[in-house]
Design a protein around this motif. Structure first.
Motif, short mmCIF file in Angstrom:
data_model
loop_
_atom_site.label_atom_id
_atom_site.label_comp_id
_atom_site.label_asym_id
_atom_site.label_seq_id
_atom_site.Cartn_x
_atom_site.Cartn_y
_atom_site.Cartn_z
N GLU A 159 0.83 -1.21 0.00
CA GLU A 159 0.00 0.00 0.00
C GLU A 159 0.86 1.26 0.00
N THR A 160 1.94 1.22 0.76
CA THR A 160 2.86 2.36 0.78
C THR A 160 3.57 2.49 -0.56
N LEU A 161 3.95 1.36 -1.13
CA LEU A 161 4.59 1.39 -2.45
C LEU A 161 3.63 2.01 -3.47
N TRP A 162 2.36 1.65 -3.40
CA TRP A 162 1.35 2.22 -4.30
C TRP A 162 1.34 3.74 -4.19
N THR A 163 1.39 4.26 -2.97
CA THR A 163 1.42 5.71 -2.75
C THR A 163 2.68 6.32 -3.34
N LEU A 164 3.81 5.66 -3.15
CA LEU A 164 5.08 6.14 -3.70
C LEU A 164 5.06 6.16 -5.22
N ILE A 165 4.50 5.11 -5.82
CA ILE A 165 4.42 5.03 -7.28
C ILE A 165 3.56 6.17 -7.82
N LYS A 166 2.39 6.36 -7.24
CA LYS A 166 1.51 7.44 -7.70
C LYS A 166 2.18 8.80 -7.58
N ALA A 167 2.86 9.03 -6.47
CA ALA A 167 3.54 10.32 -6.27
C ALA A 167 4.64 10.51 -7.31
N GLN A 168 5.39 9.46 -7.62
CA GLN A 168 6.46 9.56 -8.61
C GLN A 168 5.89 9.79 -10.01
N VAL A 169 4.80 9.12 -10.33
CA VAL A 169 4.14 9.33 -11.63
C VAL A 169 3.70 10.79 -11.74
N GLU A 170 3.06 11.30 -10.71
CA GLU A 170 2.62 12.71 -10.72
C GLU A 170 3.81 13.65 -10.90
N GLN A 171 4.89 13.37 -10.20
CA GLN A 171 6.09 14.21 -10.30
C GLN A 171 6.68 14.16 -11.71
N GLU A 172 6.74 12.98 -12.29
CA GLU A 172 7.28 12.84 -13.65
C GLU A 172 6.42 13.59 -14.66
N LEU A 173 5.11 13.46 -14.53
CA LEU A 173 4.20 14.15 -15.45
C LEU A 173 4.30 15.66 -15.27
N GLN A 174 4.42 16.11 -14.05
CA GLN A 174 4.54 17.54 -13.78
C GLN A 174 5.84 18.08 -14.38
N ALA A 175 6.93 17.35 -14.23
CA ALA A 175 8.21 17.78 -14.78
C ALA A 175 8.15 17.83 -16.30
N TRP A 176 7.47 16.86 -16.91
CA TRP A 176 7.34 16.83 -18.35
C TRP A 176 6.54 18.03 -18.84
N GLU A 177 5.45 18.36 -18.15
CA GLU A 177 4.62 19.50 -18.53
C GLU A 177 5.36 20.81 -18.37
N THR A 178 6.22 20.90 -17.37
CA THR A 178 7.01 22.10 -17.13
C THR A 178 8.03 22.31 -18.24
N ASP A 179 8.56 21.22 -18.79
CA ASP A 179 9.58 21.32 -19.82
C ASP A 179 9.02 21.68 -21.20
#
Length: 83
Positions: A62-82
């Protein structure tokens, strides 16, 4: 294929997570389930996944699931910023 790739080994405990929900919740994300990610010593016992090549590990799925979602959000946010 998406701009965020989540990879998990079929025999890893993390494979029990409903990772395909990420593709629905985060457009641009692709989940790849594979038979082997070459982490055999860790794979059978410890939940882990790769998000754009970064290894995420946690004893609790369950914690890994939260970490994965947070990393996906961060990656998408970084991509949109670029853009």
């Amino acid at each position: 294929m998406g701009i965020v790739i989540v990879e998990v080994c079929d025999v890893n405990p993390a494979s029990a997570l409903e990772l395909e929900l990420l593709e629905e919740d985060f457009p641009g994300t692709s989940v790849i389930r594979t038979s082997c990610l070459s982490n055999c010593t860790m794979c059978a016992t410890t939940p882990f996944a790769y998000v754009n090549g970064e290894l995420l590990v946690h004893e609790e799925r369950e914690t890994l699931w939260t970490l994965i979602k947070a990393q996906v959000e961060q990656e998408l946010q970084a991509w949109e910023t670029d853009i």
